[in-house]
Write a protein that holds these residues in place. Structure first.
Motif, PDB file in Angstrom:
ATOM      1  N   ASN A 259      52.492  42.766  97.026  1.00  0.00           N
ATOM      2  CA  ASN A 259      53.704  43.298  96.401  1.00  0.00           C
ATOM      3  C   ASN A 259      54.498  42.204  95.693  1.00  0.00           C
ATOM      4  O   ASN A 259      55.068  42.434  94.621  1.00  0.00           O
ATOM      5  CB  ASN A 259      54.573  43.988  97.452  1.00  0.00           C
ATOM      6  CG  ASN A 259      54.008  45.332  97.876  1.00  0.00           C
ATOM      7  OD1 ASN A 259      53.276  45.966  97.124  1.00  0.00           O
ATOM      8  ND2 ASN A 259      54.326  45.756  99.093  1.00  0.00           N
ATOM      9  N   ASP A 263      50.915  43.905  90.311  1.00  0.00           N
ATOM     10  CA  ASP A 263      49.612  44.265  89.741  1.00  0.00           C
ATOM     11  C   ASP A 263      49.212  43.241  88.681  1.00  0.00           C
ATOM     12  O   ASP A 263      49.999  42.912  87.779  1.00  0.00           O
ATOM     13  CB  ASP A 263      49.665  45.646  89.113  1.00  0.00           C
ATOM     14  CG  ASP A 263      49.783  46.747  90.152  1.00  0.00           C
ATOM     15  OD1 ASP A 263      49.672  46.431  91.360  1.00  0.00           O
ATOM     16  OD2 ASP A 263      50.001  47.909  89.761  1.00  0.00           O
ATOM     17  N   ARG A 291      44.025  44.921  93.241  1.00  0.00           N
ATOM     18  CA  ARG A 291      45.394  44.908  92.738  1.00  0.00           C
ATOM     19  C   ARG A 291      45.760  43.555  92.119  1.00  0.00           C
ATOM     20  O   ARG A 291      46.593  43.482  91.214  1.00  0.00           O
ATOM     21  CB  ARG A 291      46.369  45.208  93.890  1.00  0.00           C
ATOM     22  CG  ARG A 291      46.438  46.674  94.299  1.00  0.00           C
ATOM     23  CD  ARG A 291      47.468  47.441  93.484  1.00  0.00           C
ATOM     24  NE  ARG A 291      48.800  46.838  93.503  1.00  0.00           N
ATOM     25  CZ  ARG A 291      49.697  47.019  94.468  1.00  0.00           C
ATOM     26  NH1 ARG A 291      49.412  47.787  95.515  1.00  0.00           N
ATOM     27  NH2 ARG A 291      50.890  46.448  94.386  1.00  0.00           N
ATOM     28  N   VAL A 292      45.173  42.480  92.638  1.00  0.00           N
ATOM     29  CA  VAL A 292      45.490  41.121  92.186  1.00  0.00           C
ATOM     30  C   VAL A 292      44.202  40.334  92.049  1.00  0.00           C
ATOM     31  O   VAL A 292      43.128  40.786  92.464  1.00  0.00           O
ATOM     32  CB  VAL A 292      46.421  40.407  93.188  1.00  0.00           C
ATOM     33  CG1 VAL A 292      47.756  41.123  93.315  1.00  0.00           C
ATOM     34  CG2 VAL A 292      45.747  40.255  94.563  1.00  0.00           C
TER      35      VAL A 292
END
Length: 470
Positions: A259, A263, A291-292
């Motif tokens: 978070n 992204d 996501r990363v």
């Protein structure tokens, strides 16, 4: 492939390898803390390729004199200070150096005499680190200090070693392992290694923000600092997050890290294999892998990590590898696998073990080049260590040297980016590339190298990767 990782240079690495014991010390006669990194199943990486025929009677490993004769007589005593506490256990490195010494002793020793290793645990306590160094030098009267892997040894004892005339070969962790003229590391340490991981993640297109993370130790402020400089130089945000180890809630940690990065951002781990695996497996369970962009310093370049990650992580994490790939077919890496299989009770292959092996190679080289009459003289022994230059080993991208440079030594400053193959090993993704020059120490190191006499001009690159061009 990391074609963008070319005109960049900077080096040194690491953190640790497996939770275990809190024993005060370990010597040749005392059981060392057991490493908990699991050995690879099967015969893929533990040297089994050499087969029983290769170890037939009359066939000797190329350790030391390589003559198959057992060394006898008064041992040559080598000491080191190592950290081994729950969550931060570096014992696999010095134990691999001991395995190499055992191989040397089975093959003629040092001019016929055996090597003996004595190591002291600093218990992550400055007072214990100081006492350990003085015990080794003043009570045990070791002629050399090599193969130590400690968070506190360099900051606590660098001045003492310089006063005593010791040229110390370590596997460096904190900044002081790279900023003393009397200490040289086989590795690059966690800061330079995390920097290499940042180079990979930036080159592969991370956007917005990169979050680095490591365990809280007395020197952890340094571990991700160089990666932060590099990230910000390339127009990205940077945040460092530190956690108590052993990690208690990997799910909460990984959710927070992803978070924070956002992204398309990046997350770079700087943990030992057991702790790093907790985070990566939690990311898989939470569906966060894609996501990363993921990166890691050297410790996760370990055969057991590749097995544990499995197919979900194929090509998905960029691990900075300060040493050649574990399945490199060249002679020195094959010897490492053979020595592991024959002399090391833990057959796991990994970067920490390579660091200990290379420290053993370098020290043996220095001692074999000496007059046998001088082997008990610490002054002569340390002069020989300090004079090592252009030492070639297949484990490193370029030859190693002690250096003795005023600002400090970073002899290992090229490396690889590796990724898991989804089955059982890490595979090359870059060829040898330069760690970026983002601090005065590495800038001075490269200037000294260009002046000549320390190392070769071209990288020792077996993979056919990019090297410094392309």
């Amino acid at each position: 492939m990391l074609r963008k990782l070319t005109a960049i240079a900077f080096a040194i690495v690491l953190v640790a390898a497996a939770c275990a014991s809190d024993d005060d010390s370990a010597t040749d006669d005392t059981e060392a803390p057991a490493a908990t990194t699991e050995a690879m199943a099967g015969d893929d990486m533990a040297g089994d390729d050499m087969a029983d025929d290769d170890m037939a009677e009359g066939d000797h490993l190329a350790c030391g004199l390589g003559n198959g004769q057992q060394a006898t007589g008064e041992p040559i005593v080598i000491g080191n200070v190592t950290t081994s506490v729950p969550g931060i256990d570096f014992s696999t490195g010095p134990l691999m150096m001991k395995a190499f010494f055992d191989c040397v002793n089975a093959n003629g020793g040092i001019h016929g005499r055996p090597l003996e290793m004595v190591w002291e645990n600093d218990n992550l306590n400055p007072a214990d680190a100081a006492a350990a160094a003085r015990k080794l030098v003043e009570t045990d009267r070791v002629v050399a200090l090599a193969g130590g892997f400690s968070i506190l040894d360099c900051p606590v004892n660098a001045g003492y070693y310089e006063e005593q005339g010791y040229k110390v070969i370590v596997s460096g962790v904190p900044a002081e392992c790279f900023s003393s003229p009397s200490i040289a590391a086989t590795n690059m340490g966690p800061a330079y290694s995390a920097l290499g991981a940042a180079q990979a993640v930036v080159a592969k297109g991370a956007t917005g923000k990169i979050v680095t993370t490591t365990g809280i130790t007395p020197t952890s402020h340094y571990y991700n600092s160089l990666a932060g400089i590099y990230v910000q130089q390339h127009g990205l945000e940077w945040e460092d997050v530190q956690h108590e180890v052993p990690l208690a809630d990997a799910t909460s940690i990984v959710l927070d890290l992803v978070n924070r990065a956002g992204d398309g951002g990046g997350v770079i781990l700087n943990f030992t294999p057991p702790e790093g695996l907790k985070i990566l497996k939690a990311a898989e369970e939470q569906g966060l892998i894609d996501r990363v962009l993921w990166g890691s310093s050297t410790p996760l370049n370990d055969s057991s990590v590749a097995v544990a990650l499995g197919p979900a992580w194929e090509g998905k994490i960029n691990v900075n590898a300060e040493f050649s790939l574990l399945d490199d077919p060249r002679d020195d890496v094959e010897l490492y696998r053979q020595v592991t299989a024959q002399f090391n009770p833990d057959p796991t292959l990994g970067s920490f073990q390579q660091m200990g092996f290379v420290a053993g190679q370098i020290l043996t080289h220095a001692l074999l080049g000496m007059d046998p009459a001088d082997l008990d003289d610490p002054v002569a022994v340390n002069a020989a260590i300090g004079a090592v230059a252009n030492f070639e080993t297949d484990h490193l991208c370029k030859p190693w040297y002690f250096g003795g440079l005023p600002l400090g030594n970073v002899p290992n400053n090229w490396d690889y980016n590796v990724v898991p193959n989804g089955v059982d090993r890490m595979v090359d993704d870059s060829g040898c590339f330069e760690i970026a020059e983002v601090d005065p120490i590495l800038i001075a190191v490269r200037d000294a190298e260009r002046a000549g006499g320390l190392t070769a001009d071209e990288p020792n690159n077996w993979t056919g990767g990019l090297g410094s061009g392309g």
